[in-house]
Design an enzyme around this catalytic site. Structure first.
Site: not given
Length: 274
Positions: A103, A233, A235
């Site tokens: 990002c 994302h 994660e």
């Protein structure tokens, strides 16, 4: 032996904790390091194997997302040694190590010219990420088509469609010109594309393409496949309970977000730690 990962923090980054947590789940020894610790020589990139630029709002996105941070990294010198921090990063890359930007971190990599590094030339800005076509911040889950022919280390073994969240206001991928796009496709550097969930094909249709990215590009790598930047994302999908429908769908225990980081750990063990 666990590979050591440096997860940057400070100046508006806000995803460092979940990123470090996911790296630890993947088998890395992850350490959250503030920008200032590098600038004052308290930490040095030579001591790590993976560098992660997490998501967030670097410098409040003034001058454009990650633009101010790119200026800082390009010109900042380590106190005491006078070494440019950018030179540390370039040496890190030349040593065969891994870099991922997520990002805001992806925005930083393209503003620094570390992606796409066409022809292995780092420092040339050939692509960018700009304001979403929707004119607003997008916070939603999206489908992503993986390029199986990409050299990207992080997506090895991943195929079909992935499902990750996005949360950004400036995620529209644009290229300098058509020649740049053609070269990125020809060399497999387009790693991820926003996809329509019914057809599985890259799409410009909103909201499946949440920002209007040219050719639905969601993530790219450098020619070596060792530097990877993406707007979604991974994660944030490190456990099946992160999925918005985890109580209603049968989901595998290992998420694609975790697998992405496990690929990085496996690569480092094979190449630098064996």
């Amino acid at each position: 032996m666990k590979p050591r990962a440096l997860v940057l923090s400070g100046y508006g980054i806000n995803c460092e904790r979940e990123t470090a947590h996911t790296l630890r789940l993947a088998g890395a020894e992850a350490e959250i390091v503030h920008f200032s610790e590098l600038l004052y020589g308290e930490k040095h990139l030579r001591d790590y194997h993976l560098l992660c630029f997490p998501g967030g709002f670097l410098d409040g996105d003034h001058l454009g997302a990650a633009q101010a941070a790119a200026h800082r990294l390009r010109h900042a010198r380590v106190v005491g040694s006078g070494e440019r921090l950018l030179d540390q990063i370039l040496e890190f890359i030349e040593a065969g190590k891994l870099v991922i930007g997520i990002c805001n971190g992806f925005q930083l990599l393209v503003k620094l010219g570390l992606l796409p590094a066409l022809g292995g030339r780092y420092g040339e800005r050939r692509v960018s990420l700009t304001y979403n076509d929707s004119g607003r911040f997008e916070d939603r889950w999206v489908w992503l088509r993986v390029n199986p022919d990409s050299p990207c280390v992080f997506t090895r073994g991943l195929s079909g469609l992935l499902y990750f969240p996005v949360r950004h206001g400036e995620g529209k991928f644009v290229a300098q010109d058509e020649d740049v796009l053609r070269e990125l496709f020809r060399k497999g550097q387009i790693v991820l594309q926003y996809a329509h969930p019914q057809t599985g094909r890259p799409t410009q249709e909103y909201p499946f393409n949440p920002n209007g990215s040219v050719e639905a590009v969601a993530g790219i790598c450098d020619p070596t496949g060792r530097i990877f930047g993406l707007m979604p994302h991974p994660e944030a999908f490190n456990h099946f309970t992160n999925h918005p429908r985890w109580t209603r769908e049968q989901l595998p225990p290992e998420t694609p977000g975790l697998k992405l980081f496990k690929n990085a750990v496996a690569y480092l063990r094979e190449t630098l730690l064996s």
